[in-house]
Design a protein around this motif. Structure first.
Motif, mmCIF file in Angstrom:
data_model
loop_
_atom_site.group_PDB
_atom_site.id
_atom_site.type_symbol
_atom_site.label_atom_id
_atom_site.label_comp_id
_atom_site.label_asym_id
_atom_site.label_seq_id
_atom_site.Cartn_x
_atom_site.Cartn_y
_atom_site.Cartn_z
ATOM 1 N N VAL A 153 5.084 132.376 -73.450
ATOM 2 C CA VAL A 153 5.340 132.144 -74.872
ATOM 3 C C VAL A 153 5.424 130.657 -75.177
ATOM 4 O O VAL A 153 4.925 130.176 -76.193
ATOM 5 C CB VAL A 153 6.638 132.861 -75.303
ATOM 6 C CG1 VAL A 153 6.953 132.575 -76.747
ATOM 7 C CG2 VAL A 153 6.500 134.355 -75.108
ATOM 8 N N LYS A 154 6.034 129.910 -74.266
ATOM 9 C CA LYS A 154 6.224 128.472 -74.482
ATOM 10 C C LYS A 154 4.881 127.770 -74.675
ATOM 11 O O LYS A 154 4.671 127.052 -75.659
ATOM 12 C CB LYS A 154 6.936 127.896 -73.264
ATOM 13 C CG LYS A 154 7.805 126.713 -73.570
ATOM 14 C CD LYS A 154 8.517 126.317 -72.292
ATOM 15 C CE LYS A 154 9.648 125.358 -72.550
ATOM 16 N NZ LYS A 154 10.432 125.157 -71.338
ATOM 17 N N ASN A 155 3.954 127.996 -73.733
ATOM 18 C CA ASN A 155 2.642 127.356 -73.843
ATOM 19 C C ASN A 155 1.942 127.771 -75.119
ATOM 20 O O ASN A 155 1.260 126.968 -75.757
ATOM 21 C CB ASN A 155 1.754 127.760 -72.664
ATOM 22 C CG ASN A 155 2.245 127.184 -71.375
ATOM 23 O OD1 ASN A 155 3.179 126.394 -71.372
ATOM 24 N ND2 ASN A 155 1.637 127.575 -70.271
ATOM 25 N N THR A 156 2.099 129.052 -75.480
ATOM 26 C CA THR A 156 1.412 129.545 -76.665
ATOM 27 C C THR A 156 1.887 128.827 -77.913
ATOM 28 O O THR A 156 1.082 128.434 -78.754
ATOM 29 C CB THR A 156 1.674 131.051 -76.835
ATOM 30 O OG1 THR A 156 1.428 131.681 -75.595
ATOM 31 C CG2 THR A 156 0.794 131.639 -77.890
ATOM 32 N N ILE A 157 3.213 128.624 -78.021
ATOM 33 C CA ILE A 157 3.730 127.961 -79.220
ATOM 34 C C ILE A 157 3.190 126.533 -79.302
ATOM 35 O O ILE A 157 2.725 126.085 -80.352
ATOM 36 C CB ILE A 157 5.271 127.998 -79.214
ATOM 37 C CG1 ILE A 157 5.736 129.438 -79.417
ATOM 38 C CG2 ILE A 157 5.839 127.102 -80.308
ATOM 39 C CD1 ILE A 157 7.217 129.644 -79.295
ATOM 40 N N VAL A 158 3.185 125.843 -78.170
ATOM 41 C CA VAL A 158 2.663 124.471 -78.172
ATOM 42 C C VAL A 158 1.194 124.456 -78.586
ATOM 43 O O VAL A 158 0.761 123.666 -79.437
ATOM 44 C CB VAL A 158 2.835 123.842 -76.778
ATOM 45 C CG1 VAL A 158 2.137 122.503 -76.716
ATOM 46 C CG2 VAL A 158 4.294 123.671 -76.456
ATOM 47 N N MET A 159 0.438 125.385 -78.016
ATOM 48 C CA MET A 159 -0.985 125.466 -78.329
ATOM 49 C C MET A 159 -1.196 125.753 -79.819
ATOM 50 O O MET A 159 -2.072 125.172 -80.462
ATOM 51 C CB MET A 159 -1.594 126.593 -77.492
ATOM 52 C CG MET A 159 -3.066 126.769 -77.653
ATOM 53 S SD MET A 159 -3.948 125.508 -76.757
ATOM 54 C CE MET A 159 -5.609 125.996 -77.136
ATOM 55 N N CYS A 160 -0.367 126.660 -80.365
ATOM 56 C CA CYS A 160 -0.511 127.018 -81.783
ATOM 57 C C CYS A 160 -0.226 125.834 -82.677
ATOM 58 O O CYS A 160 -0.946 125.594 -83.650
ATOM 59 C CB CYS A 160 0.448 128.142 -82.146
ATOM 60 S SG CYS A 160 -0.055 129.702 -81.492
ATOM 61 N N ILE A 161 0.835 125.082 -82.344
ATOM 62 C CA ILE A 161 1.147 123.909 -83.170
ATOM 63 C C ILE A 161 -0.031 122.931 -83.122
ATOM 64 O O ILE A 161 -0.467 122.406 -84.153
ATOM 65 C CB ILE A 161 2.448 123.244 -82.668
ATOM 66 C CG1 ILE A 161 3.621 124.182 -82.915
ATOM 67 C CG2 ILE A 161 2.673 121.913 -83.362
ATOM 68 C CD1 ILE A 161 4.907 123.752 -82.268
ATOM 69 N N GLY A 162 -0.588 122.746 -81.924
ATOM 70 C CA GLY A 162 -1.753 121.870 -81.800
ATOM 71 C C GLY A 162 -2.904 122.352 -82.649
ATOM 72 O O GLY A 162 -3.573 121.566 -83.329
ATOM 73 N N LEU A 163 -3.139 123.652 -82.644
ATOM 74 C CA LEU A 163 -4.272 124.185 -83.391
ATOM 75 C C LEU A 163 -4.051 124.077 -84.899
ATOM 76 O O LEU A 163 -4.948 123.675 -85.632
ATOM 77 C CB LEU A 163 -4.533 125.644 -83.024
ATOM 78 C CG LEU A 163 -5.807 126.107 -83.710
ATOM 79 C CD1 LEU A 163 -6.890 126.383 -82.704
ATOM 80 C CD2 LEU A 163 -5.595 127.277 -84.599
ATOM 81 N N ILE A 164 -2.835 124.402 -85.365
ATOM 82 C CA ILE A 164 -2.568 124.313 -86.806
ATOM 83 C C ILE A 164 -2.748 122.869 -87.267
ATOM 84 O O ILE A 164 -3.386 122.593 -88.277
ATOM 85 C CB ILE A 164 -1.135 124.805 -87.124
ATOM 86 C CG1 ILE A 164 -1.019 126.289 -86.839
ATOM 87 C CG2 ILE A 164 -0.787 124.537 -88.573
ATOM 88 C CD1 ILE A 164 0.365 126.842 -87.000
ATOM 89 N N PHE A 165 -2.195 121.941 -86.475
ATOM 90 C CA PHE A 165 -2.334 120.516 -86.774
ATOM 91 C C PHE A 165 -3.810 120.145 -86.893
ATOM 92 O O PHE A 165 -4.249 119.544 -87.869
ATOM 93 C CB PHE A 165 -1.664 119.743 -85.631
ATOM 94 C CG PHE A 165 -1.718 118.255 -85.748
ATOM 95 C CD1 PHE A 165 -0.789 117.577 -86.523
ATOM 96 C CD2 PHE A 165 -2.679 117.533 -85.071
ATOM 97 C CE1 PHE A 165 -0.838 116.205 -86.621
ATOM 98 C CE2 PHE A 165 -2.730 116.160 -85.169
ATOM 99 C CZ PHE A 165 -1.800 115.492 -85.946
ATOM 100 N N THR A 166 -4.606 120.543 -85.898
ATOM 101 C CA THR A 166 -6.014 120.156 -85.889
ATOM 102 C C THR A 166 -6.778 120.772 -87.051
ATOM 103 O O THR A 166 -7.508 120.081 -87.760
ATOM 104 C CB THR A 166 -6.686 120.610 -84.583
ATOM 105 O OG1 THR A 166 -5.867 120.259 -83.504
ATOM 106 C CG2 THR A 166 -8.036 119.981 -84.430
ATOM 107 N N VAL A 167 -6.608 122.084 -87.250
ATOM 108 C CA VAL A 167 -7.456 122.747 -88.247
ATOM 109 C C VAL A 167 -7.104 122.279 -89.648
ATOM 110 O O VAL A 167 -7.992 122.010 -90.464
ATOM 111 C CB VAL A 167 -7.422 124.284 -88.110
ATOM 112 C CG1 VAL A 167 -6.097 124.853 -88.484
ATOM 113 C CG2 VAL A 167 -8.482 124.941 -88.950
ATOM 114 N N SER A 168 -5.810 122.083 -89.941
ATOM 115 C CA SER A 168 -5.483 121.683 -91.313
ATOM 116 C C SER A 168 -5.886 120.239 -91.562
ATOM 117 O O SER A 168 -6.479 119.932 -92.602
ATOM 118 C CB SER A 168 -3.993 121.900 -91.589
ATOM 119 O OG SER A 168 -3.227 121.330 -90.568
#
Lengths: 202, 195
Positions: A36-51
């Motif tokens: 779960v930890k890695n997933t949350i970090v990855m998601c924050i990275g993705l939201i940051f990048t896509v927006s």
């Protein structure tokens, strides 16, 4: 305007969810979701990048000749991904090591490319930013859900906390590749076969 | 050539299959796999580009980026190299073989954004392969991807007439098939250890 934003919110998170309905960007979905930890970090990275890439491409959209737009999109996206990568290396070196190449692979994540191409290049900056944000959120919700199930069944814990006690026999297959395939298939099946027809009827 | 190169070659085809154990290239894997012929076409094109770009990016990374201390730029540089190679390949194929161009050409633009290619290049850097090993790794991963997409397309063609429950048709059934295939490929891990 507010109403439009609301419907975009609903569309991007529920009825047109990038993973469940469009089946985009699942490369990284499956790879990082065994904790779960890695997933949350990855998601924050993705939201940051896509927006932000949607936002910045939308600002310069009138200057881009349509013939070279793909390469410019990739360059802008890579720029934001490099920032994410450097930030992770500086502040969370351990997670950065575990995620390995998957941070860099945000560049080729179809969601980022798809949103900038389909929305960012046609719309003004603020809606593009919101569109990217909501798409990213829709993606993250599914990802975190999958990660919770995989970590719980595969290691008996969530976010590193042991929940199921020492008698729990871990399902190793959930941590490994096949578990992710089966779980995502099951979720898509349930959503497509049961929930989506209901929402569409309303 | 030593024993480790051969182990890397077979390891990347079977146990460390880029698609079935690292999930790379899923997007095109799911959308193209409806027809066996186009699946093979895309697979061959991916193998081709992977086999060329992996050693090339090894050279670029170790000879240009590392001495200049700008390794954080590797994402942009790798993507540019891949896009360039795809463009050149497209022109060469069009010039020399029209038949090959018509069967392979339509897949080439798709490849630039295929995560498997960039993924293989980044793995090659992270695992610190030598130049020779990176050649074998590129070829092996390409063949592994070709194998996986061909198998999936063949299975899907076989079951295309069957009646499936609502919601399973399309993506979900492909994922279930790939899950079963991944288990089968995992069975080989006793022969070649995953690195």
């Amino acid at each position: 305007m507010v109403k439009k934003n609301n419907s975009m919110f609903k569309e991007n998170i529920i009825t047109n969810n990038p993973i469940l309905v469009q089946v985009l960007g699942i490369c990284s979905t499956l790879a990082v979701t065994n904790s779960v930890k890695n997933t949350i970090v990855m998601c924050i990275g993705l939201i940051f990048t896509v927006s932000l890439s949607s936002f910045s491409l939308s600002i310069i959209r009138k200057l881009i000749p349509s013939k070279v737009r793909m390469i410019i999109e990739v360059l802008v996206i890579s720029f934001w991904v490099i920032i994410v990568d450097l930030a992770l290396k500086a502040y969370l070196p351990e997670i950065s090591k575990q995620l390995g190449p998957y941070v860099g692979l945000i560049i080729t994540n179809c969601i980022v490319m798809g949103r900038t191409e389909a929305f960012g290049l046609q719309n003004p900056p603020i809606p593009s930013f919101l569109d990217g944000l909501t798409s990213g959120l829709g993606y993250s919700i599914v990802l975190i859900f999958i990660a919770i199930i995989r970590e719980l069944l595969g290691a008996g814990s969530i976010y590193g906390f042991k929940l199921l006690g020492s008698n729990w026999v871990s399902w190793n297959i959930m941590i490994m590749a096949p578990g992710a395939f089966f779980l995502l298939a099951l979720i898509i099946w349930i959503v497509k076969g049961y929930f989506l027809p209901k929402i569409e009827k309303k | 050539m030593n024993i480790s190169s051969i182990a890397i070659l077979f390891g990347s085809i079977i146990t460390g299959n880029i698609l079935l154990s690292y999930y790379l290239g899923m997007c095109s894997f799911l959308s193209i796999s409806r027809e066996l012929k186009s699946a093979i076409g895309l697979g061959v094109a991916v193998t081709f580009v992977m086999a060329i770009t992996t050693p090339l990016n090894w050279i670029v990374y170790n000879i240009i980026l590392v001495p200049l201390n700008i390794t954080y730029l590797r994402f942009i540089v790798f993507i540019m190299v891949i896009a360039g190679i795809v463009q050149i390949l497209e022109m060469i194929i069009e010039r020399f073989s029209q038949t090959l161009y018509y069967s392979l050409g339509i897949f080439l633009p798709l490849i630039t954004v295929n995560c498997a290619i960039l993924g293989v290049n980044l793995f090659m850097i992270i695992r610190q392969y030598s130049f020779i090993n990176s050649i074998f790794y590129g070829i092996g991963s390409g063949i592994g991807w070709l194998l996986a997409i061909t198998l999936l397309a063949a299975i899907k063609q076989k079951i295309s007439k069957n009646i499936l429950p609502k919601g399973v048709e399309g993506a979900a059934i492909s994922l279930i098939i790939s899950g079963i295939m991944a288990i089968a490929f995992m069975g080989f891990s006793g022969i070649i250890p995953i690195n």
